[in-house]
Design an enzyme around this catalytic site. Structure first.
Site, PDB file in Angstrom:
ATOM      1  N   LYS A   1      26.539  51.491 -91.953  1.00 36.72           N
ATOM      2  CA  LYS A   1      27.598  51.827 -90.808  1.00 36.72           C
ATOM      3  C   LYS A   1      28.516  53.131 -91.522  1.00 36.72           C
ATOM      4  O   LYS A   1      28.614  53.284 -92.735  1.00 36.72           O
ATOM      5  CB  LYS A   1      28.738  50.596 -90.750  1.00 36.72           C
ATOM      6  CG  LYS A   1      29.519  50.495 -89.536  1.00 36.72           C
ATOM      7  CD  LYS A   1      29.787  48.969 -89.288  1.00 36.72           C
ATOM      8  CE  LYS A   1      30.715  48.918 -88.061  1.00 36.72           C
ATOM      9  NZ  LYS A   1      30.908  47.461 -87.589  1.00 36.72           N
TER      10      LYS A   1
ATOM     11  N   GLU B   1      33.283  32.270 -81.445  1.00 38.31           N
ATOM     12  CA  GLU B   1      34.743  31.748 -80.840  1.00 38.31           C
ATOM     13  C   GLU B   1      34.691  30.334 -80.535  1.00 38.31           C
ATOM     14  O   GLU B   1      35.495  29.690 -80.625  1.00 38.31           O
ATOM     15  CB  GLU B   1      35.324  32.356 -79.458  1.00 38.31           C
ATOM     16  CG  GLU B   1      35.442  34.076 -79.775  1.00 38.31           C
ATOM     17  CD  GLU B   1      34.530  34.979 -80.152  1.00 38.31           C
ATOM     18  OE1 GLU B   1      33.302  34.413 -79.756  1.00 38.31           O
ATOM     19  OE2 GLU B   1      34.739  36.124 -80.319  1.00 38.31           O
TER      20      GLU B   1
ATOM     21  N   ARG C   1      35.048  33.070 -74.040  1.00 39.18           N
ATOM     22  CA  ARG C   1      33.802  32.559 -74.482  1.00 39.18           C
ATOM     23  C   ARG C   1      33.645  30.975 -75.104  1.00 39.18           C
ATOM     24  O   ARG C   1      32.754  30.655 -75.208  1.00 39.18           O
ATOM     25  CB  ARG C   1      33.489  33.802 -75.774  1.00 39.18           C
ATOM     26  CG  ARG C   1      32.135  33.263 -76.417  1.00 39.18           C
ATOM     27  CD  ARG C   1      30.994  33.558 -75.758  1.00 39.18           C
ATOM     28  NE  ARG C   1      30.455  34.619 -75.084  1.00 39.18           N
ATOM     29  CZ  ARG C   1      29.883  35.731 -75.734  1.00 39.18           C
ATOM     30  NH1 ARG C   1      29.410  35.716 -76.903  1.00 39.18           N
ATOM     31  NH2 ARG C   1      29.700  36.795 -75.032  1.00 39.18           N
TER      32      ARG C   1
HETATM   33  C1  LIG Z   1      32.310  37.682 -78.024  1.00 38.77           C
HETATM   34  C2  LIG Z   1      32.830  38.853 -78.934  1.00 38.77           C
HETATM   35  N1  LIG Z   1      33.745  38.652 -80.064  1.00 38.77           N
HETATM   36  C3  LIG Z   1      34.219  39.340 -80.577  1.00 38.77           C
HETATM   37  C4  LIG Z   1      33.853  40.807 -80.399  1.00 38.77           C
HETATM   38  C5  LIG Z   1      34.567  41.967 -81.358  1.00 38.77           C
HETATM   39  N2  LIG Z   1      33.636  42.881 -81.946  1.00 38.77           N
HETATM   40  C6  LIG Z   1      33.109  43.787 -81.363  1.00 38.77           C
HETATM   41  S1  LIG Z   1      31.766  44.475 -82.329  1.00 38.77           S
HETATM   42  C7  LIG Z   1      32.042  43.271 -83.645  1.00 38.77           C
HETATM   43  C8  LIG Z   1      31.361  43.018 -84.781  1.00 38.77           C
HETATM   44  C9  LIG Z   1      29.820  43.651 -84.373  1.00 38.77           C
HETATM   45  O1  LIG Z   1      29.028  43.738 -85.560  1.00 38.77           O
HETATM   46  P1  LIG Z   1      27.759  44.356 -85.358  1.00 38.77           P
HETATM   47  O2  LIG Z   1      27.081  43.545 -84.456  1.00 38.77           O
HETATM   48  O3  LIG Z   1      27.082  44.017 -86.682  1.00 38.77           O
HETATM   49  O4  LIG Z   1      27.726  45.775 -84.909  1.00 38.77           O
HETATM   50  P2  LIG Z   1      28.151  47.092 -85.983  1.00 38.77           P
HETATM   51  O5  LIG Z   1      29.450  47.391 -85.458  1.00 38.77           O
HETATM   52  O6  LIG Z   1      28.159  46.516 -87.385  1.00 38.77           O
HETATM   53  O7  LIG Z   1      27.055  47.910 -85.623  1.00 38.77           O
HETATM   54  C10 LIG Z   1      32.981  42.368 -83.024  1.00 38.77           C
HETATM   55  C11 LIG Z   1      33.158  41.156 -83.758  1.00 38.77           C
HETATM   56  C12 LIG Z   1      33.303  41.063 -79.291  1.00 38.77           C
HETATM   57  N3  LIG Z   1      32.793  42.409 -78.786  1.00 38.77           N
HETATM   58  N4  LIG Z   1      32.547  40.155 -78.574  1.00 38.77           N
HETATM   59 MG   LIG Z   2      26.714  45.217 -88.457  1.00 37.89          MG
END
Ligand SMILES: Cc1ncc(C[n+]2csc(CCOP(=O)(O)OP(=O)(O)O)c2C)c(N)n1
Ligand SMILES: [Mg+2]
Ligand SMILES: CC(=O)[C@@H](O)[C@H](O)COP(=O)(O)O
Length: 669
Positions: free
Chosen positions: A282, A367, A395
């Site tokens: 990242k 959630e 959610r």
């Molecule tokens: C249902 C839901 N809960 C929380 C979030 C907040 N959120 C956005 S991105 C993320 C983490 C994503 O991590 P990952 O899938 O590993 O993507 P990366 O940013 O590491 O590429 C979260 C928790 C969301 N978008 N949707």
């Molecule tokens: Mg990730």
């Protein structure tokens, strides 16, 4: 200007490049990301990590015929740059500009609107199954991060895909990060997997050697596969995915374009579901974002050279006041626990966790689990505060209903980002929580007028013997002084901010201050305005509402929430519970029945007419209309909309004449 990126206006242009030019293209894309996001803000870390992956996908597949379904979609900026949106990229997440997530309406290469995580696999398998049923021919790939893979829905999609054995690909982008460090068994699982292609290469070479042995080679190869299964079971837990019915490929170096292209070309025509496990970093290519990947997940505008954010001086934000209040209360009460669903920093729970690590739980992007975890904890006498954004709590709706409210369990729902959130747009607006919670038995629902009252409400909610939800907005508070001690408010009791005789503005949450500001303007025009801070929408202070409905000519409700089913609806219901000798003139102001897109909150509120000028205009017009319908002295206002005082300036005190019956029905909204 860039040498390669400038020539790319569609994925076809990507394919026209030589493979050896792709690393240079990647470098140019990273420059474009930095140059834009340093100005607009956005999800820098996630997008810097998927540059080579996105190039490889567009190099091998034929988008939009082949479908990429991005999970969350916050990492789709590179995809946007390669699919004809380069010229508009500087409008990213801006008012009327490109969305920060994929949007069907925006471009033919975007097949699924997203923003909430965990949905890509469900959508992808459906697209693939539809293809088969319609005997069409295209590839479908879900691109999901390791953080999003902790969403229960992702497993539902994996499970069903494994069952259907549909030809599709899940690309697992594993950077070992959610927003913060990824959590949970899945994360541990993935990080055990051996990196690099060594294992995959060894297995392939052994297989070729064994098969080359005449006669017995096939049998030995079969047993070697068994051995491979055993090894996998021990060392390469891609086994989990294989047990779910996927072919597991990986891990693949997610920054090696050649390896990625080779991988996707080798699996492109495989039958059945394949999971490609890609290892990325990242923030790749921007050191501060690599070193502090959580901080740079969602970057506000920054200076590229120094890697410092352009901080705007502002009042303490609601989130930090919430976190400190949690800490202060938890110091006095060890039963208080903090729960977040993969949003520790955004909710402030990370700050609480620094003080009380053993009483802090980040459950991942889960959630539904978070709510049930909170509920069961509460049944054992703990006082859980589930800090979940208004939008993300959607959610877990049935968990709130079925696993908390019906059992009347004392869980606190601290809903940050309530109201207009701004650049994240439609999928992240906190505009529905009053409506989706207000119908639930036992649920107490409140909203503070400012950050100081939020503290009192948090304490009130924690010590209420049943479920309670408080909502508060994204960003800075009003900068009010914080009372040294938090107190419990009387549940169901509102607050009269100022008295008035002509019109009552009854506001909910952070609309109280705007109501006061509008009242001041109306008072300048000689209108006597009452301002009420409702504090609770459930139970509503019905006595206070009725009192002012009877004592003034008309009432306006104000909320930064959908008007349908929101706070205004609650007021209308209260006013019509009992017969009344008069019709009540009530205008409900909030967000209409529409999708609220991304953009700076001030611009969005302006368009929704819930900014100062919009409120003033709407309320003034409403008041004038009421005066035309039922001209009364009040402050000596005449029906023609002109406002003048009687000669001696006294306010004639005339009883409110009954409305003509034909106007009765029109006088309600
Ligand atoms: C249902 C839901 N809960 C929380 C979030 C907040 N959120 C956005 S991105 C993320 C983490 C994503 O991590 P990952 O899938 O590993 O993507 P990366 O940013 O590491 O590429 C979260 C928790 C969301 N978008 N949707
Ligand atoms: Mg990730
Ligand atoms: C993509 C996503 O869902 C989160 O990163 C979200 O954008 C965070 O919102 P805040 O910036 O309001 O914390």
């Amino acid at each position: 200007m860039s040498k390669f990126l400038q020539k790319i206006n569609s994925p076809q242009d990507v394919k026209s490049l030589n493979r050896e030019d792709l690393p240079d293209l990647a470098a140019e894309i990273r420059d474009a990301l930095l140059n834009t996001i340093s100005k607009t803000g956005g999800h820098l870390g996630s997008n810097m990590g998927v540059v080579e992956l996105t190039i490889a996908l567009h190099y091998v597949y034929e988008s939009p015929k082949d479908m990429f379904i991005w999970d969350v979609g916050h990492q789709s900026y590179v995809h946007k740059l390669l699919t004809g949106r380069k010229e508009r990229f500087h409008t990213l997440r801006q008012y009327d500009g490109l969305s920060g997530f994929t949007k069907r309406e925006e471009n033919e290469h975007d097949h699924w609107n997203c923003g909430h995580g965990g949905t890509s696999i469900s959508a992808a398998v459906a697209f693939a199954k539809a293809r088969d049923l319609k005997k069409e021919d295209y590839n479908v790939l879900a691109v999901i991060g390791d953080g999003s893979m902790t969403a229960g829905m992702a497993f539902e999609g994996l499970n069903h895909t494994g069952h259907l054995q549909t030809d599709m690909v899940v690309v697992l982008n594993d950077n070992e990060m959610s927003i913060s460090t990824n959590v949970g068994g899945m994360s541990a699982h993935l990080s055990q997997i051996m990196t690099g292609q060594v294992m995959t290469k060894i297995k392939r070479e052994i297989d070729q050697l064994l098969l080359a042995i005449p006669g017995i080679g096939k049998d030995i190869s079969h047993y070697a596969h068994k051995l491979d299964e055993a090894i996998k079971g021990v060392f390469i837990p891609g086994r989990l995915f294989e047990d779910l019915g996927f072919r597991y490929i990986g891990p693949v170096d997610g920054h090696n374009t050649e390896a990625l292209i080779d991988c996707f070309e080798s699996i492109k025509d495989l039958k059945g579901p394949t999971l490609v496990h890609v290892i990325t970093r990242k923030g790749k290519g921007y050191k501060v974002a690599e070193d502090e990947a959580d901080v740079w997940h969602g970057a506000s505008p920054f200076d590229i050279e120094t890697g410092t954010f352009h901080k705007k001086a502002s009042n303490p934000n609601y989130t930090s006041v919430f976190a400190q209040a949690m800490i202060d209360l938890a110091k006095e009460d060890e039963s208080i626990i903090g729960i977040t669903a993969a949003m520790p920093d955004g909710t402030g729970i990370s700050k609480f966790g620094k003080e009380f690590p053993e009483r802090t739980f980040d459950v991942g992007m889960a959630e539904q689990h978070a709510v049930d975890f909170a509920g069961a904890m509460a049944l054992k006498g703990l006082r859980p505060v589930a800090a979940i954004y208004s939008t993300f709590l959607q959610r877990a709706y049935d968990q709130v209903v079925h696993d908390v409210c019906l059992m009347n369990i004392p869980v606190v729902f601290a809903m940050d980002r309530a109201g207009i959130v701004g650049e994240d747009g439609a999928t992240h607006q906190g505009l529905y929580d009053i409506a989706y919670l207000r119908t639930l038995p036992n649920m107490v629902i409140m909203a503070p007028k400012d950050e100081n009252e939020m503290r009192h409400m948090l304490k009130t909610a924690i010590y209420h013997d049943g479920p309670a939800a408080l909502r508060y907005p994204r960003g800075a508070g009003l900068g009010v002084d914080l009372d040294p001690k938090m107190k419990e408010l009387e549940i169901g009791k509102g607050e009269v901010i100022q008295d008035g005789k002509d019109i009552a503005l009854i506001a909910y949450g952070h609309m109280v201050r705007p109501a006061e500001e509008v009242a001041a303007k109306l008072e300048e025009k000689g209108i006597s305005v009452a301002v009420i801070n409702a504090r609770f929408v459930k139970p509503l202070d019905e006595e206070l509402v009725l009192r002012y409905a009877h004592s003034t000519q008309c009432m306006v409700t104000l909320e930064e929430h959908s008007v349908q089913g929101g706070f205004g609806s609650a007021v209308l219901e209260a006013l019509h519970k009992e017969p009344s000798e008069r019709a009540f003139q009530v205008k409900c102001i909030g967000v209409g029945d529409l999708v609220v897109e991304h953009g700076a909150p001030a611009l969005v509120r302006r368009d929704l007419k819930i900014d100062h000028n919009g409120l003033l205009e709407t309320i003034s017009d409403f008041y004038d209309q009421v005066m035309e319908i039922s001209p009364v002295a009040g402050m000596g206002h005449q029906g023609n909309g002109n406002h003048n005082h009687s000669s001696n300036g006294n306010k004639e005190n005339v009883a409110n004449p009954p409305l003509r019956s034909d106007l009765r029905k029109s006088a309600i909204l």
